[in-house]
Design an enzyme around this catalytic site. Structure first.
Site, PDB file in Angstrom:
ATOM      1  N   TYR A 179       0.851  -1.198   0.000  1.00 33.26           N
ATOM      2  CA  TYR A 179       0.000   0.000   0.000  1.00 33.26           C
ATOM      3  C   TYR A 179       0.881   1.241   0.000  1.00 33.26           C
ATOM      4  O   TYR A 179       1.805   1.359   0.804  1.00 33.26           O
ATOM      5  CB  TYR A 179      -0.915   0.014   1.233  1.00 33.26           C
ATOM      6  CG  TYR A 179      -1.852   1.206   1.246  1.00 33.26           C
ATOM      7  CD1 TYR A 179      -2.838   1.354   0.268  1.00 33.26           C
ATOM      8  CD2 TYR A 179      -1.737   2.201   2.218  1.00 33.26           C
ATOM      9  CE1 TYR A 179      -3.683   2.454   0.268  1.00 33.26           C
ATOM     10  CE2 TYR A 179      -2.591   3.304   2.222  1.00 33.26           C
ATOM     11  CZ  TYR A 179      -3.561   3.420   1.228  1.00 33.26           C
ATOM     12  OH  TYR A 179      -4.402   4.500   1.236  1.00 33.26           O
ATOM     13  N   ASP A 212       9.096   2.295   1.028  1.00 39.80           N
ATOM     14  CA  ASP A 212       8.006   3.084   1.577  1.00 39.80           C
ATOM     15  C   ASP A 212       7.942   2.790   3.084  1.00 39.80           C
ATOM     16  O   ASP A 212       7.404   1.766   3.511  1.00 39.80           O
ATOM     17  CB  ASP A 212       6.682   2.730   0.889  1.00 39.80           C
ATOM     18  CG  ASP A 212       5.527   3.584   1.392  1.00 39.80           C
ATOM     19  OD1 ASP A 212       5.722   4.346   2.365  1.00 39.80           O
ATOM     20  OD2 ASP A 212       4.425   3.478   0.816  1.00 39.80           O
ATOM     21  N   LYS A 240       3.214   9.541   8.723  1.00 42.44           N
ATOM     22  CA  LYS A 240       2.777   9.082  10.048  1.00 42.44           C
ATOM     23  C   LYS A 240       3.641   9.653  11.187  1.00 42.44           C
ATOM     24  O   LYS A 240       3.583  10.838  11.449  1.00 42.44           O
ATOM     25  CB  LYS A 240       2.664   7.557  10.048  1.00 42.44           C
ATOM     26  CG  LYS A 240       1.576   7.151   9.016  1.00 42.44           C
ATOM     27  CD  LYS A 240       1.091   5.734   9.038  1.00 42.44           C
ATOM     28  CE  LYS A 240      -0.115   5.622   8.107  1.00 42.44           C
ATOM     29  NZ  LYS A 240      -0.030   4.661   7.045  1.00 42.44           N
TER      30      LYS A 240
HETATM   31  C1  LIG Z   1      -0.367   5.115   5.513  1.00 38.67           C
HETATM   32  C2  LIG Z   1       0.514   4.728   4.390  1.00 38.67           C
HETATM   33  C3  LIG Z   1       0.568   5.473   3.198  1.00 38.67           C
HETATM   34  C4  LIG Z   1      -0.363   6.631   2.931  1.00 38.67           C
HETATM   35  O1  LIG Z   1      -0.158   7.670   3.812  1.00 38.67           O
HETATM   36  P1  LIG Z   1      -1.319   8.780   3.954  1.00 38.67           P
HETATM   37  O2  LIG Z   1      -0.747   9.770   4.914  1.00 38.67           O
HETATM   38  O3  LIG Z   1      -2.501   8.046   4.469  1.00 38.67           O
HETATM   39  O4  LIG Z   1      -1.543   9.348   2.598  1.00 38.67           O
HETATM   40  C5  LIG Z   1       1.495   5.122   2.242  1.00 38.67           C
HETATM   41  N1  LIG Z   1       2.322   4.081   2.422  1.00 38.67           N
HETATM   42  C6  LIG Z   1       2.291   3.324   3.536  1.00 38.67           C
HETATM   43  C7  LIG Z   1       3.258   2.202   3.698  1.00 38.67           C
HETATM   44  C8  LIG Z   1       1.384   3.622   4.554  1.00 38.67           C
HETATM   45  O5  LIG Z   1       1.355   2.868   5.649  1.00 38.67           O
END
Ligand SMILES: *Cc1c(COP(=O)(O)O)cnc(C)c1O
Length: 458
Positions: free
Chosen positions: A142, A234, A263
């Protein structure tokens, strides 16, 4: 437990907000409870019900709902003296210096406003830097709500996974199964000169949680190096959580070219970041040619919250505390599963945890060499969360890909387990896929209470 206020609020919300929520995962059944306020490791809903919180905002809240005093003070001061300017401030330099000091692969960072914005910018950067268009991603990975990664399919062909995305976007994205080095080798064999980057979470944190098998990321590193592609980690969810301040890349010992953050790095405020070697990150405008810009980027309140958040973690026993409690929780759940649901798998590392309701997670009779009906708790299994250890008795059955997690008993989690935990005043992530988090505000008593609830409900 009464939910009249939440039901009434949801009723109102459904008229003016699509699905009644501003992020899809919040639409829990039959309706979400609306939060009135947080209190340490707890949240209190609009009807006054108090829940022990393991959702923690889906990842940003390392300290629970009462951040340390220096964080509170910095947020209040920046909020009341600005809150933003359209000109740079010292605190964004301090946060970028902090990240460069602690994260092995990072020399420079560009801050943005969400994890999604970070991965969108990182993909554009990789394409601009290499002059190539294809991006390899993991099935079940994701990267936020971005057009290039909202795809489904396999290396033979990807389709957008949502209406509204032209299929021409997906043509440039190659999804492969996580943990399958052979699949990535084949993809590089076929398209090596066209691949701008491999984009992966170091640990699948939004599907499972799925740990890499031994050697997987090392192989990605070799393949990207050999073909002139970038390796992008990521770390939006793992950053400043798994491996502490060095992030998952430090813990796993693999150095990506580019890292996305989000985050935790914003201390509870909207944030994203793209970090990496200076030579690459300086391709962003105005240093380079790849356009990148944002009204709110490097917002002083966010930068101050993030900086004080991380500084506090550098000077206190924050990671020791959250990792120890989560370890206790994962071990406790592993023991309970051995009794009540031997096919399920405990996953997670550091302060992340989840139970995947795998259908075939149990060693079959004979695997352990013990009688089928003996309650054998001494099986050699990963005892504090799946590590993809080849000698583990469950190795052949534990989830290794996004598809393995998708095969789990998602309905049982959502409709029975989650609801019954909520009735016991424990707030877990509502679907089978999203991770849960232990915060600095959680205590040993909280863990014991949680294990009691797991025991009753499983
Ligand atoms: C939460 C998340 C995202 C997206 O971040 P948002 O601040 O919700 O746009 C992208 N990559 C990973 C691995 C995530 O956990």
């Amino acid at each position: 437990m009464n939910h009249n206020e939440s039901r009434a609020l949801y009723d109102r919300a459904l008229s003016v907000i699509p699905g009644g929520v501003n992020s899809s995962v919040r639409a829990t059944r039959p309706y979400p409870f609306f939060i009135d306020h947080g209190d340490g490791a707890y949240v209190v809903d609009a009807d006054g019900n108090r829940y022990l919180d393991y959702v923690m905002g889906y990842g940003p809240l390392l300290y629970g709902h009462d951040p340390p005093d220096p964080v509170q003070a910095a947020v209040q001061s920046y909020a009341s003296e600005g809150p933003m300017y359209g000109a740079p401030t010292e605190v964004e330099v301090e946060l970028a210096e902090f990240v460069a000091r602690h994260v092995p692969s990072v020399e420079m960072t560009r801050f943005v406003n969400s994890g999604t914005e970070a991965t969108v910018s990182a993909v554009r950067l990789a394409r601009g830097y290499t002059g190539r268009e294809k991006i390899v991603v993991m099935q079940g990975g994701y990267h936020g709500a971005q057009e290039s990664t909202l795809v489904e399919g396999d290396p033979e062909g990807a389709m957008p996974s949502s209406p509204g995305i032209p299929s021409s976007f997906a043509e440039h994205t190659i999804p492969v199964p996580f943990n399958d080095a052979g699949a990535v080798e084949d993809v590089f064999e076929a398209h090596g000169d066209d691949i701008a980057a491999v984009l992966t979470e170091p640990i699948l944190g939004n599907t499972g949680i799925v740990h890499p098998v031994a050697g997987y990321h090392e192989r990605l590193r070799e393949l990207t190096d050999a073909h002139g592609a970038l390796l992008i980690f990521d770390e939006v969810i793992t950053g400043f959580r798994v491996g502490g301040l060095q992030c998952a890349q430090g813990k796993l010992g693999v150095t990506p070219d580019v890292t996305t953050f989000g985050k935790i790095v914003g201390g509870g405020f909207p944030v994203g970041a793209i970090g990496g070697r200076a030579e690459i990150i300086e391709e962003f405008t105005p240093a380079g040619e790849v356009f990148q810009s944002g009204t709110f980027s490097g917002h002083p309140v966010t930068m101050a919250a993030g900086y004080e958040y991380l500084n506090y973690a550098a000077e206190n026993d924050v990671y020791d505390h959250v990792n120890r409690l989560a370890d206790r929780l994962r071990r406790g759940i592993t023991d309970i599963l051995a009794d009540r649901a031997p096919s399920y798998t405990v996953v997670g590392t550091d302060s992340m945890f989840k139970t995947v309701f795998t259908r075939r997670g149990a060693p079959v009779d004979g695997d352990s060499g013990s009688d089928a009906d003996s309650e054998d708790h001494s099986l050699d299994v990963c005892e504090a969360g799946c590590r993809q250890r080849e000698s583990c008795a469950k190795y052949d059955h534990c989830p290794k890909t996004g598809a393995d997690v998708a095969d789990a008993e998602a309905e049982r989690w959502e409709r029975i387990f989650w609801q019954e935990m909520q009735e016991r005043e424990i707030f877990l992530t509502a679907n089978q896929f999203e991770s849960q988090f232990v915060s600095y505000a959680h205590t040993d008593e909280d863990i014991e209470e949680t294990l009691e609830a797991y025991k009753e409900v499983l």
